[in-house]
Design a protein around this motif. Structure first.
Motif, PDB file in Angstrom:
ATOM      1  N   SER A  35      -3.612  -9.370  -4.451  1.00 51.48           N
ATOM      2  CA  SER A  35      -2.210  -9.328  -4.043  1.00 51.48           C
ATOM      3  C   SER A  35      -1.545  -8.008  -4.385  1.00 51.48           C
ATOM      4  O   SER A  35      -0.554  -7.632  -3.773  1.00 51.48           O
ATOM      5  CB  SER A  35      -1.438 -10.464  -4.724  1.00 51.48           C
ATOM      6  OG  SER A  35      -1.953 -11.701  -4.318  1.00 51.48           O
ATOM      7  N   LYS A  36      -2.089  -7.325  -5.388  1.00 50.11           N
ATOM      8  CA  LYS A  36      -1.484  -6.047  -5.794  1.00 50.11           C
ATOM      9  C   LYS A  36      -2.543  -5.119  -6.354  1.00 50.11           C
ATOM     10  O   LYS A  36      -3.618  -5.546  -6.768  1.00 50.11           O
ATOM     11  CB  LYS A  36      -0.390  -6.265  -6.839  1.00 50.11           C
ATOM     12  CG  LYS A  36      -0.913  -6.810  -8.158  1.00 50.11           C
ATOM     13  CD  LYS A  36       0.208  -7.039  -9.149  1.00 50.11           C
ATOM     14  CE  LYS A  36      -0.344  -7.629 -10.443  1.00 50.11           C
ATOM     15  NZ  LYS A  36       0.709  -7.875 -11.420  1.00 50.11           N
ATOM     16  N   VAL A  37      -2.209  -3.843  -6.375  1.00 52.49           N
ATOM     17  CA  VAL A  37      -3.037  -2.813  -6.995  1.00 52.49           C
ATOM     18  C   VAL A  37      -2.206  -2.214  -8.119  1.00 52.49           C
ATOM     19  O   VAL A  37      -1.036  -1.877  -7.925  1.00 52.49           O
ATOM     20  CB  VAL A  37      -3.403  -1.706  -5.966  1.00 52.49           C
ATOM     21  CG1 VAL A  37      -4.153  -0.573  -6.633  1.00 52.49           C
ATOM     22  CG2 VAL A  37      -4.214  -2.291  -4.825  1.00 52.49           C
ATOM     23  N   VAL A  39      -1.391   0.810 -10.417  1.00 51.09           N
ATOM     24  CA  VAL A  39      -1.541   2.256 -10.325  1.00 51.09           C
ATOM     25  C   VAL A  39      -1.417   2.859 -11.726  1.00 51.09           C
ATOM     26  O   VAL A  39      -0.453   2.588 -12.437  1.00 51.09           O
ATOM     27  CB  VAL A  39      -0.463   2.865  -9.396  1.00 51.09           C
ATOM     28  CG1 VAL A  39      -0.660   4.363  -9.255  1.00 51.09           C
ATOM     29  CG2 VAL A  39      -0.480   2.175  -8.045  1.00 51.09           C
ATOM     30  N   GLN A  41      -1.904   6.481 -14.206  1.00 49.09           N
ATOM     31  CA  GLN A  41      -2.006   7.933 -14.255  1.00 49.09           C
ATOM     32  C   GLN A  41      -2.006   8.352 -15.714  1.00 49.09           C
ATOM     33  O   GLN A  41      -1.141   7.937 -16.481  1.00 49.09           O
ATOM     34  CB  GLN A  41      -0.836   8.586 -13.515  1.00 49.09           C
ATOM     35  CG  GLN A  41      -0.914  10.086 -13.451  1.00 49.09           C
ATOM     36  CD  GLN A  41       0.200  10.671 -12.609  1.00 49.09           C
ATOM     37  OE1 GLN A  41       1.246  10.062 -12.431  1.00 49.09           O
ATOM     38  NE2 GLN A  41      -0.017  11.847 -12.093  1.00 49.09           N
ATOM     39  N   GLY A  47       2.854   2.009 -11.913  1.00 51.94           N
ATOM     40  CA  GLY A  47       3.400   1.219 -10.821  1.00 51.94           C
ATOM     41  C   GLY A  47       2.442   0.165 -10.325  1.00 51.94           C
ATOM     42  O   GLY A  47       1.322   0.024 -10.823  1.00 51.94           O
ATOM     43  N   GLU A  48       2.911  -0.590  -9.353  1.00 47.74           N
ATOM     44  CA  GLU A  48       2.107  -1.590  -8.673  1.00 47.74           C
ATOM     45  C   GLU A  48       2.361  -1.464  -7.187  1.00 47.74           C
ATOM     46  O   GLU A  48       3.501  -1.242  -6.768  1.00 47.74           O
ATOM     47  CB  GLU A  48       2.493  -2.999  -9.128  1.00 47.74           C
ATOM     48  CG  GLU A  48       2.151  -3.298 -10.558  1.00 47.74           C
ATOM     49  CD  GLU A  48       2.522  -4.720 -10.951  1.00 47.74           C
ATOM     50  OE1 GLU A  48       3.159  -5.435 -10.145  1.00 47.74           O
ATOM     51  OE2 GLU A  48       2.191  -5.115 -12.075  1.00 47.74           O
ATOM     52  N   TRP A  49       1.321  -1.600  -6.393  1.00 45.04           N
ATOM     53  CA  TRP A  49       1.439  -1.567  -4.941  1.00 45.04           C
ATOM     54  C   TRP A  49       1.053  -2.929  -4.394  1.00 45.04           C
ATOM     55  O   TRP A  49       0.005  -3.471  -4.742  1.00 45.04           O
ATOM     56  CB  TRP A  49       0.513  -0.513  -4.332  1.00 45.04           C
ATOM     57  CG  TRP A  49       0.800   0.902  -4.713  1.00 45.04           C
ATOM     58  CD1 TRP A  49       1.949   1.404  -5.256  1.00 45.04           C
ATOM     59  CD2 TRP A  49      -0.077   2.013  -4.584  1.00 45.04           C
ATOM     60  NE1 TRP A  49       1.833   2.749  -5.474  1.00 45.04           N
ATOM     61  CE2 TRP A  49       0.588   3.154  -5.062  1.00 45.04           C
ATOM     62  CE3 TRP A  49      -1.374   2.157  -4.107  1.00 45.04           C
ATOM     63  CZ2 TRP A  49       0.020   4.423  -5.065  1.00 45.04           C
ATOM     64  CZ3 TRP A  49      -1.938   3.411  -4.114  1.00 45.04           C
ATOM     65  CH2 TRP A  49      -1.255   4.531  -4.581  1.00 45.04           C
ATOM     66  N   ALA A  50       1.870  -3.476  -3.519  1.00 44.73           N
ATOM     67  CA  ALA A  50       1.535  -4.726  -2.835  1.00 44.73           C
ATOM     68  C   ALA A  50       0.433  -4.449  -1.821  1.00 44.73           C
ATOM     69  O   ALA A  50       0.379  -3.375  -1.213  1.00 44.73           O
ATOM     70  CB  ALA A  50       2.761  -5.289  -2.133  1.00 44.73           C
ATOM     71  N   VAL A  51      -0.459  -5.412  -1.632  1.00 47.89           N
ATOM     72  CA  VAL A  51      -1.524  -5.300  -0.647  1.00 47.89           C
ATOM     73  C   VAL A  51      -1.131  -6.133   0.567  1.00 47.89           C
ATOM     74  O   VAL A  51      -1.178  -7.357   0.538  1.00 47.89           O
ATOM     75  CB  VAL A  51      -2.887  -5.770  -1.212  1.00 47.89           C
ATOM     76  CG1 VAL A  51      -3.971  -5.693  -0.148  1.00 47.89           C
ATOM     77  CG2 VAL A  51      -3.267  -4.925  -2.425  1.00 47.89           C
ATOM     78  N   ASP A  52      -0.684  -5.470   1.625  1.00 49.59           N
ATOM     79  CA  ASP A  52      -0.209  -6.164   2.822  1.00 49.59           C
ATOM     80  C   ASP A  52      -1.326  -6.914   3.541  1.00 49.59           C
ATOM     81  O   ASP A  52      -1.057  -7.877   4.249  1.00 49.59           O
ATOM     82  CB  ASP A  52       0.429  -5.162   3.786  1.00 49.59           C
ATOM     83  CG  ASP A  52       1.708  -4.553   3.223  1.00 49.59           C
ATOM     84  OD1 ASP A  52       2.330  -5.178   2.356  1.00 49.59           O
ATOM     85  OD2 ASP A  52       2.068  -3.443   3.658  1.00 49.59           O
ATOM     86  N   ARG A  54      -3.534  -8.821   2.255  1.00 48.10           N
ATOM     87  CA  ARG A  54      -3.983  -9.970   1.451  1.00 48.10           C
ATOM     88  C   ARG A  54      -4.263 -11.173   2.335  1.00 48.10           C
ATOM     89  O   ARG A  54      -3.409 -11.614   3.093  1.00 48.10           O
ATOM     90  CB  ARG A  54      -2.930 -10.322   0.413  1.00 48.10           C
ATOM     91  CG  ARG A  54      -3.199 -11.598  -0.353  1.00 48.10           C
ATOM     92  CD  ARG A  54      -4.330 -11.393  -1.328  1.00 48.10           C
ATOM     93  NE  ARG A  54      -4.400 -12.518  -2.246  1.00 48.10           N
ATOM     94  CZ  ARG A  54      -5.521 -13.183  -2.493  1.00 48.10           C
ATOM     95  NH1 ARG A  54      -6.652 -12.833  -1.937  1.00 48.10           N
ATOM     96  NH2 ARG A  54      -5.515 -14.174  -3.337  1.00 48.10           N
TER      97      ARG A  54
END
Length: 58
Positions: A35-37, A39, A41, A47-52, A54
Motif C-alpha cells: 500500500s505504501k513505500v 522513503v 535518505q 516520507g511515504e509514497w502511496a502505491v496507486d 495496489r
C-alpha cells in the motif's frame, strides 16, 4: 526457482534482528503488493509514497 540476485554478507557475525539494507535492482513485479513505500535518505525516513497500483494485478 530462478535466482535474480545473490549477495555476499560481510565476514562479521550478524545478530538476530540486525538491520539489513536491501536495495532492489528492480521492483516493478511486486510494487502492487504494498500500500505504501517508505522513503529513506541518509538512514532516516523522509516520507511515504502511496502505491496507486495496489491490488491491480489482472
Amino acid at each position: 526457482m530462478k535466482t535474480h540476485k545473490s549477495i555476499e554478507i560481510a565476514k562479521r557475525q550478524m545478530d538476530l534482528l540486525s538491520r539489513v539494507r536491501i536495495i532492489p535492482n528492480y521492483a516493478c513485479t511486486v510494487m502492487n503488493l504494498f500500500s505504501k513505500v517508505v522513503v529513506a535518505q541518509g538512514g532516516e525516513v523522509v516520507g511515504e509514497w502511496a502505491v496507486d497500483a495496489r491490488g491491480r494485478v489482472q
